[in-house]
Design an enzyme around this catalytic site. Structure first.
Site, PDB file in Angstrom:
ATOM      1  N   HIS A 155      82.609  24.184  50.449  1.00  0.00           N
ATOM      2  CA  HIS A 155      81.756  23.322  51.259  1.00  0.00           C
ATOM      3  C   HIS A 155      81.848  23.774  52.702  1.00  0.00           C
ATOM      4  O   HIS A 155      82.916  24.196  53.140  1.00  0.00           O
ATOM      5  CB  HIS A 155      82.215  21.860  51.134  1.00  0.00           C
ATOM      6  CG  HIS A 155      81.191  20.888  51.578  1.00  0.00           C
ATOM      7  ND1 HIS A 155      81.014  20.565  52.898  1.00  0.00           N
ATOM      8  CD2 HIS A 155      80.260  20.195  50.877  1.00  0.00           C
ATOM      9  CE1 HIS A 155      80.027  19.696  52.981  1.00  0.00           C
ATOM     10  NE2 HIS A 155      79.545  19.462  51.786  1.00  0.00           N
ATOM     11  N   ASP A 207      79.175  18.148  43.591  1.00  0.00           N
ATOM     12  CA  ASP A 207      78.249  18.642  42.571  1.00  0.00           C
ATOM     13  C   ASP A 207      78.950  19.088  41.300  1.00  0.00           C
ATOM     14  O   ASP A 207      78.320  19.234  40.253  1.00  0.00           O
ATOM     15  CB  ASP A 207      77.438  19.819  43.116  1.00  0.00           C
ATOM     16  CG  ASP A 207      76.558  19.372  44.246  1.00  0.00           C
ATOM     17  OD1 ASP A 207      76.037  18.258  44.168  1.00  0.00           O
ATOM     18  OD2 ASP A 207      76.402  20.135  45.219  1.00  0.00           O
TER      19      ASP A 207
HETATM   20  N1  ACO Z   1      82.638  30.726  45.018  1.00  0.00           N
HETATM   21  C1  ACO Z   1      83.313  31.837  45.388  1.00  0.00           C
HETATM   22  N2  ACO Z   1      83.580  32.170  46.663  1.00  0.00           N
HETATM   23  C2  ACO Z   1      83.137  31.352  47.603  1.00  0.00           C
HETATM   24  C3  ACO Z   1      82.406  30.167  47.302  1.00  0.00           C
HETATM   25  C4  ACO Z   1      82.183  29.864  45.951  1.00  0.00           C
HETATM   26  N3  ACO Z   1      81.519  28.765  45.594  1.00  0.00           N
HETATM   27  N4  ACO Z   1      82.088  29.546  48.455  1.00  0.00           N
HETATM   28  C5  ACO Z   1      82.572  30.295  49.444  1.00  0.00           C
HETATM   29  N5  ACO Z   1      83.209  31.391  48.926  1.00  0.00           N
HETATM   30  C6  ACO Z   1      83.949  32.401  49.668  1.00  0.00           C
HETATM   31  C7  ACO Z   1      83.015  33.383  50.368  1.00  0.00           C
HETATM   32  O1  ACO Z   1      82.726  34.492  49.579  1.00  0.00           O
HETATM   33  C8  ACO Z   1      83.824  33.710  51.594  1.00  0.00           C
HETATM   34  O2  ACO Z   1      84.812  34.625  51.221  1.00  0.00           O
HETATM   35  P1  ACO Z   1      85.247  35.819  52.227  1.00  0.00           P
HETATM   36  O3  ACO Z   1      85.803  35.135  53.436  1.00  0.00           O
HETATM   37  O4  ACO Z   1      86.228  36.615  51.473  1.00  0.00           O
HETATM   38  O5  ACO Z   1      83.983  36.571  52.536  1.00  0.00           O
HETATM   39  C9  ACO Z   1      84.547  32.422  51.940  1.00  0.00           C
HETATM   40  O6  ACO Z   1      84.671  31.732  50.704  1.00  0.00           O
HETATM   41  C10 ACO Z   1      83.801  31.547  52.943  1.00  0.00           C
HETATM   42  O7  ACO Z   1      82.470  31.394  52.459  1.00  0.00           O
HETATM   43  P2  ACO Z   1      81.232  31.029  53.371  1.00  0.00           P
HETATM   44  O8  ACO Z   1      79.976  31.390  52.644  1.00  0.00           O
HETATM   45  O9  ACO Z   1      81.430  31.536  54.751  1.00  0.00           O
HETATM   46  O10 ACO Z   1      81.374  29.456  53.431  1.00  0.00           O
HETATM   47  P3  ACO Z   1      80.274  28.465  53.914  1.00  0.00           P
HETATM   48  O11 ACO Z   1      80.990  27.351  54.533  1.00  0.00           O
HETATM   49  O12 ACO Z   1      79.230  29.135  54.718  1.00  0.00           O
HETATM   50  O13 ACO Z   1      79.566  28.064  52.518  1.00  0.00           O
HETATM   51  C11 ACO Z   1      78.751  26.849  50.695  1.00  0.00           C
HETATM   52  C12 ACO Z   1      79.518  26.808  52.010  1.00  0.00           C
HETATM   53  C13 ACO Z   1      77.321  27.375  50.937  1.00  0.00           C
HETATM   54  C14 ACO Z   1      78.649  25.440  50.124  1.00  0.00           C
HETATM   55  C15 ACO Z   1      79.493  27.794  49.704  1.00  0.00           C
HETATM   56  O14 ACO Z   1      80.820  27.340  49.509  1.00  0.00           O
HETATM   57  C16 ACO Z   1      78.780  27.925  48.365  1.00  0.00           C
HETATM   58  O15 ACO Z   1      77.879  28.753  48.254  1.00  0.00           O
HETATM   59  N6  ACO Z   1      79.194  27.129  47.333  1.00  0.00           N
HETATM   60  C17 ACO Z   1      78.542  27.139  46.064  1.00  0.00           C
HETATM   61  C18 ACO Z   1      77.287  26.289  46.131  1.00  0.00           C
HETATM   62  C19 ACO Z   1      77.609  24.826  46.153  1.00  0.00           C
HETATM   63  O16 ACO Z   1      78.391  24.313  45.365  1.00  0.00           O
HETATM   64  N7  ACO Z   1      76.948  24.127  47.089  1.00  0.00           N
HETATM   65  C20 ACO Z   1      77.091  22.675  47.208  1.00  0.00           C
HETATM   66  C21 ACO Z   1      77.471  22.290  48.573  1.00  0.00           C
HETATM   67  S1  ACO Z   1      77.784  20.571  48.613  1.00  0.00           S
HETATM   68  C22 ACO Z   1      76.277  19.855  48.848  1.00  0.00           C
HETATM   69  O17 ACO Z   1      75.324  20.420  49.316  1.00  0.00           O
HETATM   70  C23 ACO Z   1      76.206  18.455  48.471  1.00  0.00           C
END
Ligand code: ACO
Length: 432
Positions: free
Chosen positions: A309, A367
Site C-alpha cells: 500500500h 483487497d
Molecule cells: N508485490 C510485490 N512487490 C511489491 C508489491 C506487490 N504487491 N507492491 C510493492 N512491491 C515492491 C516493489 O516492487 C518495490 O520493490 P523495490 O523497492 O525492490 O523496487 C517496493 O515494493 C515498493 O513498491 P512501490 O511500487 O514503490 O510502492 P507504492 O507505494 O508505489 O505502491 C501499490 C503501492 C501500488 C499499492 C503496490 O503495493 C501494488 O501494486 N500492490 C498491488 C496492487 C494492490 O493490491 N493495490 C491495492 C491498493 S489498496 C487500495 O487501493 C484500496
C-alpha cells in the site's frame, strides 16, 4: 470549513544564492508540512513530486491515517471500533457532519436516505443502452455522470442546501444504480428498493431477489456487507478522492465529480485490486503452487495483488476486520473449506515471514480478503469495484463538500518540469 492549521516554525531553503523562508504548519496530528505556496513567487522554482508522495494537497478534518502504525481514523474514531459498533449510515453521517448523530438526528438522516433510494423512472431506460456484456464499472461511470442530467435542482455547488441534497441523493441512489448495473449484466429484471429495509439489506435484496420467489436477507451477510461499506467509506487523499477534489475544484457539479472518482477507482492499482487479488488466488488454485507463484513475484514477473500500500507500511487495519468478516461469511455459508481461503491464509503466512515482503513492508491490504468474501456472497468479480465505489461515495462527497466550503480552496493546477523541445519554427510538410 474553518481552517485550523497552526503555525509551527519556519523552514529555510537555499536555492543558489537566494535564501527563502517557508512557514511550517501543524495539523492536529501527523507530520508537519512546509507551506511552499510562495516559493515560486519568491524563488522562481517549482517543487517536483510525481505521485504526490511528499505533498499535502489540502487541509482536511475527515480522515487520518498513520501508515507506519497501521491506524485509520474517521473523524477521530478508529476504523475497527466503528466497524464493530456502528452502522454504515451512522458512519455516513459522521463523515458528512463531523460528529456521530444523536438518536433524533440519525432517525431523520436514515429516513432521508431511505426516501431518496428510488431513481427517476426514465433513468432505467439509460441502462438499456449499454451492451448486455458491459462491465458494471463502465455502467457506473456513465450512470452516475448521467445523474446530473436528471437532478438539475441540486447541481449549484455554491448553494449549501443543494450540496446537501446532492450528497443525500448520491448516498441513497448509489446502491440502486449498483444493483441495476449487476442485474443488467446477469439479464434479470430490476428490483425496486423497499423502505422498510436497512441500507445493506436493501442493496442485497436489489441484487439477489428475483420476481419468481421470495427473498429473505441473510443477516450475517447483511452485517458483513454493512461492515465492508464502513471499511471502504473513506481513505483521505487517495487517487480517486484527489480526482474528485480536482474535478470539483473547477466548480463542476457533484455528480460529474463522483463519476470522475469512479473512473479513477476502476484502475487495478486502486479499486480494481480486489478483482485482481481474487483472480490471482484462483490462478494459484492450490496451496502447493504458492512457492512457485511467490518466486515469480520475487523475479518481478508480476506483483502479489492485495499486498502493499502506498501509505500503510504496516498491517492495513481494515484488512484485519476484513479477514474476520471473511471467516464469518464463509462460516455462515458453510464454505469454511473453500480452497481459495486456504490459499489466501497460506499466502499471507508466507508473505508475512518471507524477508522479500518483510523488508519491503508488504502487508495484506483490504483487497486481499474482500474478494473471497464478496465472491462467497454471490458477487461476480466485476462487481467488486462497484461495491467499493458505492461505499466510497460518502467519502468522496464529504471530501468534495469540505473542499467547496474551505475558504483557502483554489482550482487545482499542478506544475510540471518540461523536458520537451524548446521553441522552434514550423517547417512546411514538403521540407521535412
Ligand atoms: N508485490 C510485490 N512487490 C511489491 C508489491 C506487490 N504487491 N507492491 C510493492 N512491491 C515492491 C516493489 O516492487 C518495490 O520493490 P523495490 O523497492 O525492490 O523496487 C517496493 O515494493 C515498493 O513498491 P512501490 O511500487 O514503490 O510502492 P507504492 O507505494 O508505489 O505502491 C501499490 C503501492 C501500488 C499499492 C503496490 O503495493 C501494488 O501494486 N500492490 C498491488 C496492487 C494492490 O493490491 N493495490 C491495492 C491498493 S489498496 C487500495 O487501493 C484500496
Amino acid at each position: 470549513m474553518e481552517n485550523k492549521v497552526a503555525p509551527g516554525g519556519v523552514a529555510h531553503m537555499q536555492i543558489g544564492d537566494k535564501s527563502v523562508e517557508l512557514p511550517i504548519l501543524k495539523g492536529s496530528t501527523g507530520p508537519d508540512v512546509v507551506d511552499i505556496r510562495k516559493l515560486y513567487a519568491e524563488a522562481d522554482v517549482f517543487t517536483y513530486d510525481p505521485g504526490f508522495t511528499s505533498t499535502a494537497s489540502c487541509e482536511s478534518q475527515i480522515t487520518y491515517i498513520d501508515g507506519d502504525a497501521g491506524i485509520l481514523l474517521y473523524r477521530g474514531y478508529p476504523i475497527d471500533e466503528l466497524a464493530e459498533n456502528s452502522s454504515f449510515l451512522e458512519v455516513c453521517y459522521l463523515l458528512l457532519h463531523g460528529e456521530l448523530p444523536t438518536a433524533t438526528q440519525f432517525a431523520e438522516f436514515e429516513r432521508t436516505i431511505t426516501y431518496h433510494t428510488m431513481l427517476h423512472e426514465q433513468f432505467d431506460r439509460f441502462f438499456q443502452t449499454f451492451r448486455r456484456d458491459a462491465h458494471p464499472m463502465a455502467i457506473m461511470v456513465g450512470a452516475v455522470g448521467a445523474l446530473s442530467a436528471f437532478y438539475h435542482d441540486s447541481t449549484n455547488v455554491h448553494d449549501e442546501k443543494q450540496r446537501q441534497i446532492s450528497a443525500h441523493r448520491m448516498i441513497a441512489k448509489m446502491p440502486t444504480i449498483a444493483a441495476r448495473a449487476f442485474k443488467y449484466a446477469v439479464g434479470q429484471p430490476f428490483v425496486y428498493p423497499r423502505n422498510e429495509l436497512g441500507y445493506a439489506d436493501n442493496f442485497l435484496r436489489m441484487c439477489f431477489a428475483v420476481p419468481a420467489e421470495d427473498y429473505k436477507v441473510n443477516q450475517v451477510l447483511a452485517k458483513a456487507m454493512d461492515k465492508i461499506f464502513i471499511l471502504h467509506a473513506d481513505h483521505e487523499q487517495n487517487a480517486s478522492t484527489s480526482t474528485v477534489r480536482l474535478a470539483g475544484s473547477s466548480g463542476a457539479n457533484p455528480f460529474a465529480c463522483i463519476a470522475a472518482g469512479i473512473a479513477c477507482l476502476w484502475g487495478p492499482s486502486h479499486g480494481g485490486a480486489n478483482e485482481e487479488a481474487l483472480n490471482m488466488l484462483k490462478e494459484i488454485g492450490t496451496v502447493d503452487r504458492i512457492p512457485e507463484y511467490v518466486q515469480g513475484v520475487k523475479d518481478r514477473r508480476y506483483r502479489l495483488m492485495g499486498f502493499g500500500h502506498r501509505v500503510y507500511k504496516n498491517y492495513d487495519p481494515r484488512a484485519k476486520v476484513m479477514q474476520k468478516t471473511c471467516h464469518e461469511v464463509l462460516d455462515a455459508l458453510g464454505k469454511r473449506d473453500e480452497p481459495l481461503l486456504q490459499v489466501a491464509m497460506e499466502l499471507e503466512r508466507i508473505a508475512l515471514s518471507d524477508p522479500y515482503f518483510v523488508e519491503r513492508k508488504l502487508y495484506p491490504n483490504i483487497d486481499f480478503y474482500s474478494g473471497i468474501t464478496l465472491s462467497a456472497m454471490g458477487f461476480p468479480s466485476e462487481m467488486f469495484t462497484v461495491l467499493f465505489a458505492l461505499a466510497r461515495t460518502v467519502g468522496w462527497i464529504a471530501q468534495w463538500k469540505e473542499m467547496i466550503e474551505d475558504p483557502s480552496q483554489k482550482i487545482g493546477r499542478p506544475r510540471q518540469v518540461y523536458t520537451g523541445p524548446v521553441q522552434r519554427s514550423f517547417v512546411p510538410i514538403d521540407k521535412r
